[in-house]
Scaffold this active site. Structure first.
Site, mmCIF file in Angstrom:
data_model
loop_
_atom_site.group_PDB
_atom_site.id
_atom_site.type_symbol
_atom_site.label_atom_id
_atom_site.label_comp_id
_atom_site.label_asym_id
_atom_site.label_seq_id
_atom_site.Cartn_x
_atom_site.Cartn_y
_atom_site.Cartn_z
ATOM 1 N N TYR A 61 0.831 -1.206 0.000
ATOM 2 C CA TYR A 61 0.000 0.000 0.000
ATOM 3 C C TYR A 61 0.869 1.261 0.000
ATOM 4 C CZ TYR A 61 -3.519 -3.468 1.335
ATOM 5 O OH TYR A 61 -4.321 -4.583 1.382
ATOM 6 N N LEU A 202 -17.131 -2.657 2.194
ATOM 7 C CA LEU A 202 -18.086 -1.651 1.708
ATOM 8 C C LEU A 202 -18.137 -1.624 0.184
ATOM 9 C CD1 LEU A 202 -17.129 1.168 4.230
ATOM 10 C CD2 LEU A 202 -19.043 -0.432 4.367
ATOM 11 N N ILE A 255 -12.705 -5.191 7.667
ATOM 12 C CA ILE A 255 -11.650 -4.173 7.824
ATOM 13 C C ILE A 255 -11.880 -2.987 6.868
ATOM 14 C CG2 ILE A 255 -9.811 -5.590 8.829
ATOM 15 C CD1 ILE A 255 -8.778 -6.072 5.928
ATOM 16 N N LYS A 257 -11.770 0.640 5.294
ATOM 17 C CA LYS A 257 -10.824 1.765 5.336
ATOM 18 C C LYS A 257 -11.645 3.044 5.423
ATOM 19 C CE LYS A 257 -8.720 5.297 3.104
ATOM 20 N NZ LYS A 257 -9.393 6.434 2.444
ATOM 21 N N ASN A 267 -18.419 3.381 11.499
ATOM 22 C CA ASN A 267 -17.913 2.009 11.428
ATOM 23 C C ASN A 267 -17.745 1.424 12.832
ATOM 24 O OD1 ASN A 267 -17.944 2.642 8.759
ATOM 25 N ND2 ASN A 267 -15.728 2.640 8.462
HETATM 26 P P1 NDP Z 1 -13.710 -0.489 1.619
HETATM 27 O O1 NDP Z 1 -14.799 -1.391 1.218
HETATM 28 O O2 NDP Z 1 -13.259 -0.521 3.032
HETATM 29 O O3 NDP Z 1 -14.097 0.995 1.226
HETATM 30 C C1 NDP Z 1 -13.328 2.113 1.581
HETATM 31 C C2 NDP Z 1 -14.055 3.352 1.098
HETATM 32 O O4 NDP Z 1 -15.306 3.456 1.774
HETATM 33 C C3 NDP Z 1 -13.305 4.654 1.332
HETATM 34 O O5 NDP Z 1 -13.523 5.438 0.184
HETATM 35 C C4 NDP Z 1 -14.006 5.266 2.537
HETATM 36 O O6 NDP Z 1 -14.034 6.671 2.484
HETATM 37 C C5 NDP Z 1 -15.412 4.733 2.374
HETATM 38 N N1 NDP Z 1 -16.071 4.578 3.677
HETATM 39 C C6 NDP Z 1 -15.543 4.094 4.814
HETATM 40 N N2 NDP Z 1 -16.447 4.083 5.808
HETATM 41 C C7 NDP Z 1 -17.582 4.574 5.266
HETATM 42 C C8 NDP Z 1 -18.866 4.838 5.786
HETATM 43 N N3 NDP Z 1 -19.166 4.575 7.057
HETATM 44 N N4 NDP Z 1 -19.807 5.350 4.947
HETATM 45 C C9 NDP Z 1 -19.512 5.613 3.642
HETATM 46 N N5 NDP Z 1 -18.305 5.396 3.097
HETATM 47 C C10 NDP Z 1 -17.352 4.888 3.901
HETATM 48 O O7 NDP Z 1 -12.526 -0.787 0.605
HETATM 49 P P2 NDP Z 1 -10.979 -1.078 0.725
HETATM 50 O O8 NDP Z 1 -10.563 -1.438 -0.627
HETATM 51 O O9 NDP Z 1 -10.216 0.010 1.394
HETATM 52 O O10 NDP Z 1 -10.883 -2.393 1.626
HETATM 53 C C11 NDP Z 1 -10.709 -2.332 3.014
HETATM 54 C C12 NDP Z 1 -9.304 -2.771 3.415
HETATM 55 O O11 NDP Z 1 -9.098 -4.136 3.086
HETATM 56 C C13 NDP Z 1 -8.163 -2.063 2.663
HETATM 57 O O12 NDP Z 1 -7.970 -0.749 3.099
HETATM 58 C C14 NDP Z 1 -7.040 -3.005 2.927
HETATM 59 O O13 NDP Z 1 -6.512 -2.815 4.248
HETATM 60 C C15 NDP Z 1 -7.733 -4.365 2.807
HETATM 61 N N6 NDP Z 1 -7.629 -4.945 1.435
HETATM 62 C C16 NDP Z 1 -6.952 -6.121 1.294
HETATM 63 C C17 NDP Z 1 -6.809 -6.703 0.058
HETATM 64 C C18 NDP Z 1 -6.047 -7.974 -0.068
HETATM 65 O O14 NDP Z 1 -5.723 -8.371 -1.202
HETATM 66 N N7 NDP Z 1 -5.723 -8.643 1.009
HETATM 67 C C19 NDP Z 1 -7.383 -6.089 -1.169
HETATM 68 C C20 NDP Z 1 -8.133 -4.885 -0.895
HETATM 69 C C21 NDP Z 1 -8.261 -4.364 0.360
HETATM 70 P P3 NDP Z 1 -13.053 7.623 3.339
HETATM 71 O O15 NDP Z 1 -11.700 6.975 3.342
HETATM 72 O O16 NDP Z 1 -13.127 8.916 2.640
HETATM 73 O O17 NDP Z 1 -13.607 7.716 4.733
#
Ligand code: NDP
Length: 299
Positions: A61, A202, A255, A257, A267
């Site tokens: 990341y 999400l 988890i 983000k 969250n």
């Molecule tokens: P998510 O499904 O967690 O979505 C993140 C997005 O949702 C951000 O834009 C955030 O906005 C928004 N968000 C967060 N909380 C809310 C809320 N309560 N209401 C509305 N919008 C919200 O996607 P990710 O891809 O980030 O996945 C989560 C985590 O999983 C990653 O960060 C990573 O740590 C892990 N991951 C692991 C992978 C793997 O291959 N092992 C692949 C992909 C992800 P904002 O930031 O502006 O608050």
């Protein structure tokens, strides 16, 4: 105050069992300049204070940038977090995994990870990766190891190797719009007692079902329950399952983000949301789990 829902990592030969909050914090896209660094640090610290103590990161990341943000957030409070990082498959060799872990520790400003994951299956024999994980554990640099993006056949191969059965978790994509793991991977892990970490809970990353937060059925059910669509998706991902003796237990950790403080707060509050049978049934009707094996969704 009621105890927040937790997921238990089983005791190993070297570590006692540990209960983790069923919702943690993701860090993909941190440290890339998309938001001011101080806001990213503050969001993680706010989440920690609200009980989102599991932090998931990876050397991938931001090319190490996310680990640096996490390191800054944990300065002086490392003990409050359960810290997870991941090694690239091409860095997961006998010696390269040691070097990769040491570089992660440096960026994270810590001397140990609570959990170290192989980010996805690669070409380096798993035996080598397991050997490196064991050396890291003996040196006190990691407490446990796990994997990510492993489908059921890969989990079975891992399990058959010496020490492979010490795998603590498998982190895979799981959300209401992507339920493929419910067909065989999730039941297999449940049988083996291996919890699942649900990434993209999400559904915001990539192009995978970005519409979930605004889907009419999701928004309608959330409004009826007095929660936000994101809270509905999180509560759904970590919903308890039937266990022995009529009890229920949880074995999925989501988890999300979040850098927006309102998002972090929502969250954390989702930990207290229990979905009723009628809402779950409505979600099942609109977003059914597949009835046959499908390829593992990966972003
Ligand atoms: P998510 O499904 O967690 O979505 C993140 C997005 O949702 C951000 O834009 C955030 O906005 C928004 N968000 C967060 N909380 C809310 C809320 N309560 N209401 C509305 N919008 C919200 O996607 P990710 O891809 O980030 O996945 C989560 C985590 O999983 C990653 O960060 C990573 O740590 C892990 N991951 C692991 C992978 C793997 O291959 N092992 C692949 C992909 C992800 P904002 O930031 O502006 O608050």
């Amino acid at each position: 105050m009621p105890t927040p829902p937790s997921v238990r990592l089983a005791a190993t030969a070297h570590e006692p069992a540990i209960d983790l909050p069923a919702i943690g914090q993701g860090t993909w896209y941190l440290g890339e300049g998309l938001a001011p660094r101080k806001d990213e640090v503050h969001a993680l610290q706010h989440g920690l204070a609200l009980g989102l103590t599991l932090i998931d990161t990876a050397e991938m990341y931001g090319d190490g940038g996310a680990e640096e943000v996490v390191g800054e957030a944990l300065k002086g409070r490392r003990d409050e977090a359960f810290l997870v990082s991941k090694v690239y498959p091409w860095n997961a060799g006998r010696d390269s995994a040691i070097a990769a872990c040491e570089a992660s520790l440096k960026r994270l400003r810590t001397d140990h990870l609570d959990l170290y994951l192989l980010h996805w299956p690669g070409n380096i024999p798993l035996e080598e990766t397991l050997e490196a994980f064991e050396r890291l554990r003996e040196a006190g640099k990691i407490r446990r190891f796990g994997v990510s993006n492993f489908d059921v056949d890969e989990m079975a191969s891992l399990q058959s190797l010496p020490d492979g059965d010490a795998c603590a978790v498998n982190q895979v994509l799981y959300h209401l719009g992507s339920r493929g793991i419910e067909h065989s991977l999730l039941p297999w892990q449940r049988k083996q007692g291996i919890p699942t970490m649900a990434y993209c809970p999400l559904a915001q990353a990539g192009s995978l079902r970005r519409d979930l937060l605004t889907h009419p059925e999701v928004t309608d059910i959330a409004a009826a329950l007095g929660i936000t669509p994101a809270q509905l998706l999180l509560a759904w991902a970590i919903r308890p399952v039937a266990a022995n003796g009529g009890d229920t237990r949880r074995d999925v950790i989501a988890i999300p983000k979040a850098t927006g403080l309102d998002h972090v707060e929502q969250n954390a509050a989702a930990l207290a949301v229990e979905l009723d049978e009628a809402s779950l049934a409505r979600l099942d009707a609109t977003f059914p789990a597949p009835s046959r094996k499908t390829a593992l969704d990966i972003v």
